[in-house]
Design a protein around this motif. Structure first.
Motif, PDB file in Angstrom:
ATOM      1  N   ILE A 247       0.895  -0.978  -0.494  1.00  0.00           N
ATOM      2  CA  ILE A 247       0.145  -0.187   0.312  1.00  0.00           C
ATOM      3  C   ILE A 247       0.850   0.842  -0.641  1.00  0.00           C
ATOM      4  CG2 ILE A 247      -1.635   1.383   1.040  1.00  0.00           C
ATOM      5  CD1 ILE A 247      -2.757  -1.309   0.005  1.00  0.00           C
ATOM      6  N   SER A 248       1.435   1.157   0.224  1.00  0.00           N
ATOM      7  CA  SER A 248       2.759   2.485   1.165  1.00  0.00           C
ATOM      8  C   SER A 248       3.731   2.598  -0.449  1.00  0.00           C
ATOM      9  CB  SER A 248       3.704   2.291   1.893  1.00  0.00           C
ATOM     10  OG  SER A 248       2.681   2.334   2.991  1.00  0.00           O
ATOM     11  N   ALA A 249       3.921   1.516  -0.802  1.00  0.00           N
ATOM     12  CA  ALA A 249       4.078   1.369  -2.372  1.00  0.00           C
ATOM     13  C   ALA A 249       3.537   2.326  -3.611  1.00  0.00           C
ATOM     14  CB  ALA A 249       5.679   0.352  -3.244  1.00  0.00           C
ATOM     15  N   HIS A 255      -0.167   4.285   6.662  1.00  0.00           N
ATOM     16  CA  HIS A 255      -0.449   5.105   8.279  1.00  0.00           C
ATOM     17  C   HIS A 255      -0.435   6.484   8.028  1.00  0.00           C
ATOM     18  CE1 HIS A 255       0.010   1.029   9.905  1.00  0.00           C
ATOM     19  NE2 HIS A 255       2.113   1.649  10.039  1.00  0.00           N
ATOM     20  N   SER A 256      -0.576   6.953   6.732  1.00  0.00           N
ATOM     21  CA  SER A 256      -1.454   8.687   6.238  1.00  0.00           C
ATOM     22  C   SER A 256      -2.063   8.543   5.627  1.00  0.00           C
ATOM     23  CB  SER A 256      -0.045   9.511   6.335  1.00  0.00           C
ATOM     24  OG  SER A 256       1.181   8.920   7.469  1.00  0.00           O
ATOM     25  N   LEU A 257      -3.462   8.026   5.470  1.00  0.00           N
ATOM     26  CA  LEU A 257      -3.912   7.977   4.318  1.00  0.00           C
ATOM     27  C   LEU A 257      -4.923   8.665   4.206  1.00  0.00           C
ATOM     28  CD1 LEU A 257      -4.579   3.786   4.055  1.00  0.00           C
ATOM     29  CD2 LEU A 257      -3.184   4.739   2.948  1.00  0.00           C
ATOM     30  N   ASP A 258      -5.238   9.614   5.116  1.00  0.00           N
ATOM     31  CA  ASP A 258      -5.983  10.950   5.125  1.00  0.00           C
ATOM     32  C   ASP A 258      -5.248  12.090   4.401  1.00  0.00           C
ATOM     33  OD1 ASP A 258      -4.199  10.468   7.509  1.00  0.00           O
ATOM     34  OD2 ASP A 258      -5.261  12.244   8.450  1.00  0.00           O
ATOM     35  N   ILE A 259      -4.141  12.290   4.449  1.00  0.00           N
ATOM     36  CA  ILE A 259      -3.176  12.590   3.563  1.00  0.00           C
ATOM     37  C   ILE A 259      -3.125  11.923   2.652  1.00  0.00           C
ATOM     38  CG2 ILE A 259      -1.109  13.647   3.392  1.00  0.00           C
ATOM     39  CD1 ILE A 259      -1.163  13.710   6.684  1.00  0.00           C
ATOM     40  N   VAL A 260      -2.832  11.385   2.176  1.00  0.00           N
ATOM     41  CA  VAL A 260      -2.760  10.240   0.882  1.00  0.00           C
ATOM     42  C   VAL A 260      -3.738  10.679  -0.358  1.00  0.00           C
ATOM     43  CG1 VAL A 260      -2.102   8.199  -0.658  1.00  0.00           C
ATOM     44  CG2 VAL A 260      -0.710   8.848   1.601  1.00  0.00           C
ATOM     45  N   LEU A 281      -7.133   1.983   3.549  1.00  0.00           N
ATOM     46  CA  LEU A 281      -8.276   1.779   4.346  1.00  0.00           C
ATOM     47  C   LEU A 281      -8.866   0.891   5.053  1.00  0.00           C
ATOM     48  CD1 LEU A 281      -9.514   5.274   3.167  1.00  0.00           C
ATOM     49  CD2 LEU A 281      -8.604   5.516   4.921  1.00  0.00           C
ATOM     50  N   LYS A 282      -8.925  -0.413   3.964  1.00  0.00           N
ATOM     51  CA  LYS A 282      -9.788  -1.342   5.394  1.00  0.00           C
ATOM     52  C   LYS A 282      -8.554  -1.696   6.177  1.00  0.00           C
ATOM     53  CE  LYS A 282     -14.212  -1.813   3.833  1.00  0.00           C
ATOM     54  NZ  LYS A 282     -15.284  -2.079   4.830  1.00  0.00           N
ATOM     55  N   LEU A 283      -7.498  -2.141   5.421  1.00  0.00           N
ATOM     56  CA  LEU A 283      -6.621  -2.385   6.254  1.00  0.00           C
ATOM     57  C   LEU A 283      -6.036  -1.994   7.898  1.00  0.00           C
ATOM     58  CD1 LEU A 283      -4.623  -4.956   3.869  1.00  0.00           C
ATOM     59  CD2 LEU A 283      -6.413  -5.454   5.355  1.00  0.00           C
ATOM     60  N   PHE A 284      -5.693  -0.388   7.436  1.00  0.00           N
ATOM     61  CA  PHE A 284      -4.602   0.510   8.217  1.00  0.00           C
ATOM     62  C   PHE A 284      -5.985   1.722   9.371  1.00  0.00           C
ATOM     63  CE2 PHE A 284      -2.247  -1.083   5.504  1.00  0.00           C
ATOM     64  CZ  PHE A 284      -1.432  -2.274   6.177  1.00  0.00           C
ATOM     65  N   SER A 288      -6.568   9.860  11.613  1.00  0.00           N
ATOM     66  CA  SER A 288      -6.991  11.040  12.147  1.00  0.00           C
ATOM     67  C   SER A 288      -7.706  11.558  11.526  1.00  0.00           C
ATOM     68  CB  SER A 288      -5.968  11.995  12.084  1.00  0.00           C
ATOM     69  OG  SER A 288      -5.846  12.388  10.964  1.00  0.00           O
ATOM     70  N   ASP A 289      -8.576  10.903  11.200  1.00  0.00           N
ATOM     71  CA  ASP A 289      -9.638  11.497   9.823  1.00  0.00           C
ATOM     72  C   ASP A 289     -10.911  10.274  10.287  1.00  0.00           C
ATOM     73  OD1 ASP A 289     -11.826  12.138   8.417  1.00  0.00           O
ATOM     74  OD2 ASP A 289     -10.428  12.841   7.532  1.00  0.00           O
ATOM     75  N   ILE A 290     -12.076  10.445  11.615  1.00  0.00           N
ATOM     76  CA  ILE A 290     -12.958   9.834  11.575  1.00  0.00           C
ATOM     77  C   ILE A 290     -14.052   9.752  10.314  1.00  0.00           C
ATOM     78  CG2 ILE A 290     -13.168  10.009  14.230  1.00  0.00           C
ATOM     79  CD1 ILE A 290     -14.803  12.600  14.261  1.00  0.00           C
TER      80      ILE A 290
END
Length: 776
Positions: A247-249, A255-260, A281-284, A288-290
């Motif tokens: 996912i990161s690649a 762990h920053s998908l709200d920014i991504v 998102l399903k996995l991690f 900070s974004d509810i």
């Protein structure tokens, strides 16, 4: 038998004539290698059952062909892999194969190597003691027989396991150093070998393989992707062997998908990017974004994800304690992904089901939503508390909120009139009590006494290094909006409110042209507002059933934004030192939506949508019209006969919105103004909260200091407005604030020429000593 004893037995066998095959059983690959190495001589030939002459790719060897070859060829032949293949067939067929080889006739010498078949060979000898002399078993440690995993071709199961392509390679791996698990890419299934002596499992499904590689896969429903997609993911696991790395690649830090998500716009055509983002998102989740987490929780497929980004907010009541955060998060996310138009259109249709609450679920992100806000205001505007609505608009549509902000005309009639006018324009209604004011002013025409004519004001304006903009049809209704925008742009606006000439048409109101237009700075015409209002440009047309709402205001505010931003750039860059905005006339929206108008019959036909009419000697002046030289100009919302009704807004008459016009002088403050407040008899301090004392006899008063010289200074405190008097050295005094009597900390807003130059400055008010009470 020891390996040396076996060597001796093989040597004796190779010297004999007319004798059947010899079977040598080994227990591990090391002993097998030792025997093969020992007899790897020119006179000996080694044959494997998997050789291509006897075995096709991904097929079982053709044993009849192998046995036929061995039966007819002279020489010394050492045969490997036969027993390891027959383990696939099961014990019965393995024993049958061994019996057939021991029973065959051969033209030469045939040594059959079996692998860990001691128990089967013992059973054969028990049944036929004559074969004992043609079977020998090398003593040794039994190597572990590998487990087999059948998988589909190109699935790329795992780098750490032995992988081979086709069952024709199984025996060679079993009899080599392969341990643990052998993965075979094959078209065969486990069901093809129901009696196999191997432990066989199947990993044909790439999803199941991914589950074995990373247990997080089990949290992703298999239905999220097709078999081909899972196969692609599995191939990517060769480079990124975990979901976190993959996912990161593919999309960014897991762990920053709200920014991504801000990368969505650049990848919107890449379905795999969205798929990986959604799976991430399903996995991690989102740290900070509810709102993202709420969307993810209710979404069951990547295809639903974008749709649910729009709609999940509808699951929450506006009174929910988290609603404001969810709303802002959603708005930011939708802007980040570019507000896909198809989803916007569908969402706007659905949000109507929320009835009067619908407005809380809309944003100003898109034109479609802004228009929907006007539809909601038209339908439910009378049901909203005005203060609550203003607070709501400040959140959902700041520009519309700023348009509705009051401008302080310093005249009660104008203050109240234009606030009511703007509100009615926005909700597309006319209040009966407002119509009474319009009809009263149609006769009284108090603006003549309140306001100077524009021509008188123009003469007092300094035009040195000033660029004038002729802002056609920009009436005073926009002053609240303009002042708010000037504050954010660091523009200082000095506003002159005056009246235009009648009739309120451009040809009668260009008296300023010769005064304000210079050789260095000829006047620039800004007539886009007039083209929208008077000509319905850009598709705005009140005569259309679907366009009867004030949608044009959306575009008008954008045009004013653009104008002010361009002026700010020119002022900041020194192109000129001052900009002057001068309007010829205003315009009336309410005169257009006033459906119960009276058509006034005169000798001549009405002009300018019936707002004015050329005079005739036989005419009798209507009470609601004013004498405008050679024209009659209507001062209410009636219309002279003989002219087509306006589609958007109208001018030419003598209502306040048509006649009252602004002249605005704009300058640029390169640095923000610093403001301090203090007691009247104190010096400037730049720390702490200033305190003043009040009593029955002593009214609240303050002194104001500004780092820049200001004009027309006033303050707003606790809902009250007070003017300040200039003294020296950038000081200004508010001499009395009689309504400020309670002891508490107040917030003070400071204005200069109507421009807010400081907000929420704290002021602590305290009561003087209690001695006063005892005196009273």
């Amino acid at each position: 038998m020891t390996i040396d004893a076996v060597f001796k037995k093989i040597d004796r066998y190779l010297k004999k004539e007319n004798i059947g095959p010899l079977v040598v059983d080994v227990q591990n690959s090391e002993d097998l290698d030792a025997v093969v190495t020992h007899y790897n001589l020119p006179q000996n030939e080694f044959i494997c059952a998997s050789d291509t002459r006897f075995c096709k790719a991904d097929e079982f060897p053709d044993m009849a062909s192998l046995m036929n070859f061995l039966g007819n060829e002279t020489g010394n032949y050492f045969v490997q892999e036969v027993s390891s293949f027959f383990r696939l067939k099961g014990e019965t067929e393995l024993k049958q194969m061994l019996m057939e080889f021991l029973s065959m006739s051969s033209a030469g010498h045939v040594v059959i190597f079996t692998y860990q078949c001691n128990s089967f060979l013992t059973s054969i000898i028990r049944n036929d003691r004559r074969l004992d002399n043609r079977i020998c078993v090398i003593d040794g440690v039994h190597a572990d027989i590998p487990k087999l995993v059948f998988t589909a071709k190109d699935v790329n199961f795992c780098k750490t396991n032995a992988i081979t392509c086709g069952i024709d390679k199984i025996a060679k791996l079993v009899e080599s150093s392969a341990k643990g698990v052998i993965v075979i890419e094959t078209g065969k299934n486990k069901s093809n070998f129901p009696s196999s002596l191997y432990s066989i499992s199947e990993m044909i499904d790439p999803y199941e393989i991914l589950c074995s590689k990373d247990s997080l896969t089990t949290h992703i429903p298999k239905a999220f992707a097709s078999s081909e997609d899972w196969k692609y993911v599995l191939s990517e696991f060769q480079s990124y062997p975990s979901w976190k790395q993959l996912i990161s690649a593919k999309v960014g830090n897991a762990h920053s998908l709200d920014i991504v998500i801000s990368n969505y716009k650049n990848n919107r055509s890449d379905k795999r990017w969205l798929w990986f983002y959604f799976v991430g998102l399903k996995l991690f989740g989102s740290a900070s974004d509810i709102y993202l987490n709420a969307v993810t929780k209710k979404t069951n497929s990547p295809e639903e994800f974008i749709r649910n980004l729009f709609r999940t907010l509808l699951d929450y009541e506006p009174t929910d304690q988290n609603f404001a955060f969810l709303y802002e998060s959603r708005k930011t996310i939708l802007n980040a992904i570019g507000n896909p138009i198809d989803e916007i259109v569908r969402y706007c249709k659905i949000v109507l089901s929320m009835e009067e609450k619908a407005i809380f679920y809309l944003t100003d992100n898109t034109l479609q939503e802004r228009e929907m806000i006007f539809r909601i205001l038209d339908k439910y505007g009378l049901e909203y508390d005005r203060t609550t609505l203003m607070e709501t608009l400040a959140n959902i549509y700041p520009s519309l909120h700023e348009y509705l902000l009051p401008y302080r005309f310093k005249n009660d009639l104008l203050n109240e009139y234009f606030q009511e006018y703007k509100y009615q324009k926005v909700i597309n209604k006319i209040f009966p009590e407002f119509m009474e004011v319009v009809e009263n002013q149609a006769v009284a025409r108090d603006y003549n006494a309140i306001l100077q004519p524009r021509s008188a004001v123009i003469e007092s304006i300094d035009t040195l290094d000033a660029q004038t903009f002729f802002t056609d049809a920009m009436g005073v209704e926009y002053l609240g909006y303009i002042m708010s925008k000037c504050q954010s742009l660091h523009l200082m606006a000095k506003v002159h409110v005056c009246r235009s000439e009648l009739p309120s048409i451009t040809s009668r109101n260009k008296d300023f042209w010769d005064v304000l237009s210079t050789a260095q700075y000829p006047i620039i015409t800004f007539n886009k507002l007039d083209k929208i209002k008077h000509h319905g440009e850009e598709g705005y047309d009140y005569s259309r059933a679907d366009r009867k709402l004030p949608f044009h205001l959306i575009r008008e505010l954008q045009l004013i934004d653009d104008l002010l931003e361009n002026i700010k750039i020119d002022l900041a860059s020194g192109t000129y030192k001052k900009a002057i905005l001068v309007a010829d006339h205003g315009a009336s929206r309410l005169a257009v939506i006033h459906e119960t108008e009276n058509l006034v019959k005169m000798e001549s036909n009405g002009q300018h949508s019936g707002r004015c009419c050329p005079k005739s000697d036989v005419d009798v002046k209507p009470d609601n019209a004013t004498d405008a030289d050679d024209f009659w100009a209507l001062a209410n919302y009636d219309r002279f006969k003989g002219s087509r009704k306006a589609n958007v807004e109208v001018h030419g008459g003598a209502t306040l919105e048509e006649v009252v016009v602004p002249i605005i002088e704009l300058t640029y403050f390169a640095e923000a103004v610093e403001i301090r407040i203090m007691p009247v008899d104190a010096t400037v301090t730049f720390s702490g909260t200033p305190e003043i004392l009040v009593s029955f006899r002593k009214k609240a008063a303050i002194k104001i200091f500004s780092t820049q010289k200001l004009m027309d200074v006033s303050i707003q405190i606790d809902g009250h407005v007070y003017d300040a008097k200039a003294v020296d050295n950038n000081f200004y005094i508010v001499e009395s604030m009689p309504e400020i009597r309670r002891a508490k900390t107040y917030e003070v807003d400071v204005y200069a020429c109507g421009n807010k130059v400081a907000s929420a400055l704290p002021l602590r008010v305290k009561k003087e000593s209690g001695s006063e009470k005892s005196i009273l």
